[in-house]
Write an enzyme that holds these catalytic residues in place. Sequence first.
Site, PDB file in Angstrom:
ATOM      1  N   GLU A  82     -32.843   0.692 -29.531  1.00 34.22           N
ATOM      2  CA  GLU A  82     -32.857   0.982 -28.089  1.00 34.22           C
ATOM      3  C   GLU A  82     -31.454   1.319 -27.561  1.00 34.22           C
ATOM      4  O   GLU A  82     -30.509   0.539 -27.758  1.00 34.22           O
ATOM      5  CB  GLU A  82     -33.438  -0.216 -27.330  1.00 34.22           C
ATOM      6  CG  GLU A  82     -33.667   0.115 -25.867  1.00 34.22           C
ATOM      7  CD  GLU A  82     -34.453  -0.932 -25.095  1.00 34.22           C
ATOM      8  OE1 GLU A  82     -35.030  -1.848 -25.707  1.00 34.22           O
ATOM      9  OE2 GLU A  82     -34.490  -0.827 -23.855  1.00 34.22           O
ATOM     10  N   LYS A 260     -37.823 -10.146 -21.962  1.00 30.61           N
ATOM     11  CA  LYS A 260     -37.749  -9.051 -22.946  1.00 30.61           C
ATOM     12  C   LYS A 260     -36.311  -8.523 -22.987  1.00 30.61           C
ATOM     13  O   LYS A 260     -35.765  -8.233 -24.055  1.00 30.61           O
ATOM     14  CB  LYS A 260     -38.744  -7.943 -22.562  1.00 30.61           C
ATOM     15  CG  LYS A 260     -38.899  -6.848 -23.611  1.00 30.61           C
ATOM     16  CD  LYS A 260     -37.881  -5.727 -23.478  1.00 30.61           C
ATOM     17  CE  LYS A 260     -38.038  -4.697 -24.573  1.00 30.61           C
ATOM     18  NZ  LYS A 260     -36.963  -3.683 -24.557  1.00 30.61           N
ATOM     19  N   HIS A 374     -29.275   4.302 -18.640  1.00 35.43           N
ATOM     20  CA  HIS A 374     -30.106   4.766 -19.753  1.00 35.43           C
ATOM     21  C   HIS A 374     -30.067   6.281 -19.912  1.00 35.43           C
ATOM     22  O   HIS A 374     -30.349   6.795 -20.980  1.00 35.43           O
ATOM     23  CB  HIS A 374     -31.571   4.374 -19.502  1.00 35.43           C
ATOM     24  CG  HIS A 374     -31.913   3.002 -20.000  1.00 35.43           C
ATOM     25  ND1 HIS A 374     -32.196   2.752 -21.310  1.00 35.43           N
ATOM     26  CD2 HIS A 374     -32.018   1.818 -19.373  1.00 35.43           C
ATOM     27  CE1 HIS A 374     -32.463   1.465 -21.462  1.00 35.43           C
ATOM     28  NE2 HIS A 374     -32.365   0.869 -20.300  1.00 35.43           N
TER      29      HIS A 374
END
Length: 419
Positions: A82, A260, A374
Amino acid sequence: MAKKSSQVSGFYKLPVKERVDFVSEFADLSDEDKKLFSSFLDIDTADRMIENVLGTFELPIGLAVNFLINGKDYVIPMVTEESSVVAAASNAAKMARIKGGFKTEISDPLMIGQLQLLEVEDVVSAAKKILDHKKQLLDLANAQDKVLVDFGGGAKDIEVRILDSPIGKMIVTHLVVDVRDAMGANAVNTMCEALAPMLEELAGGHIRLKILSNLADKRIVKAKAVFDKDKMGGEKVVDAFIESYTLASIDPYRAATHNKGIMNGIDSLIIATGNDFRAIEAGAHAYAARDGQYTSLTKYHKNKDGDLVGEIELPCAIGIVGGAGNIHPKARLCKKILGIKSAKELSGIVASLGLAQNFAAVFALSTVGIQKGHMGLHAKNIAVMAGASGEQIDKVADQLVKEGKIKLDRAKEIIEEIK
Ligand code: NAD
């Protein structure tokens, strides 16, 4: 020797080779170690690790920098697919340094093995009989693992629970084992299997399950850090952070996402060190629900100076001996980079990284939102998916970010335009 600092600015701007040089110097890596970064797991080793092997599967190892934990500098190898995770951890660690970095508190490495006894006639007197024979049971368990006992570990306690169930009452005996520097699953399972016949004899009835519990709630690690309000952007940002965090503390829908984010960091390090990330995940989530409602693994409050105080608490069943971490050459390399001497020390890094990761995510969510961070890497991935190569990748990605629309069809159009 001068004390090494993990604090680096612009680490992300360095070419890969210079990053490898930095970590090699930091961790005193040999030339052989350095070569490992660009090598593959050999097929014979892979074939011994699991069944029906076809090949190997590569993931990137990134390095999180800036960590100061209990006054010691660490750089942390992270294995993840990720994007933004490694950068976020490094940024949070940089912020935490201002007020002294992370402080940890770690329990003894106590794991629990469960033995399930069924069809016992008188569960109360059977439970008492088991407890009356605690010493014999512990001796038998310890006879299974002389090495562990020699290291100061071994079976330490027996606890008995009587549970009601749809198939009748059952006795669940817990064997508490100090597993020292191991994760401990194999060690505990071997002991549980050895105790089964003796328990059946003592209690009557028969044993069904004899297996480790992944709710390792006697093996707890805590980490704490203070985040400077001015560096965060002022007291209003601290308040916004606490508002965001509060939802995770009361609502399982948010808590699942919040946790998470914590595991983004923790799993990356667990994988890097060859540990069992499913065991850590199972333990963490079960612990998050220990009071009957699933909640956040972290807690935040504002201190009297207006700074943000963050804390994390979770079970941490990890080892530095045994398991895949002993076999996989890159897991051994990652442990060398960490410079850890014990599983306890590794637990402290795990918890600090989890807290850093969580701080970074909630901070971004409370301010600019996470998409901004991101976008850059995501845009590069989309550019590659659209067929960009070489210098085209950055050009296409930059244009996508500039337009604020990171879509595959647009990336394809841009490739055509710049052709
Ligand atoms: P292991 O059996 O490979 O190594 C542990 C052993 O190493 C100890 O029993 C001890 O004899 C020896 N040892 C040497 N030096 C030691 C030291 N300093 N401290 C402690 N022990 C030392 O591994 P393990 O840790 O017992 O089991 C881990 C493996 O079990 C992982 O690969 C995990 O995936 C797997 N597993 C997990 C589960 C589960 O989580 N439910 C179940 C079964 C197996």
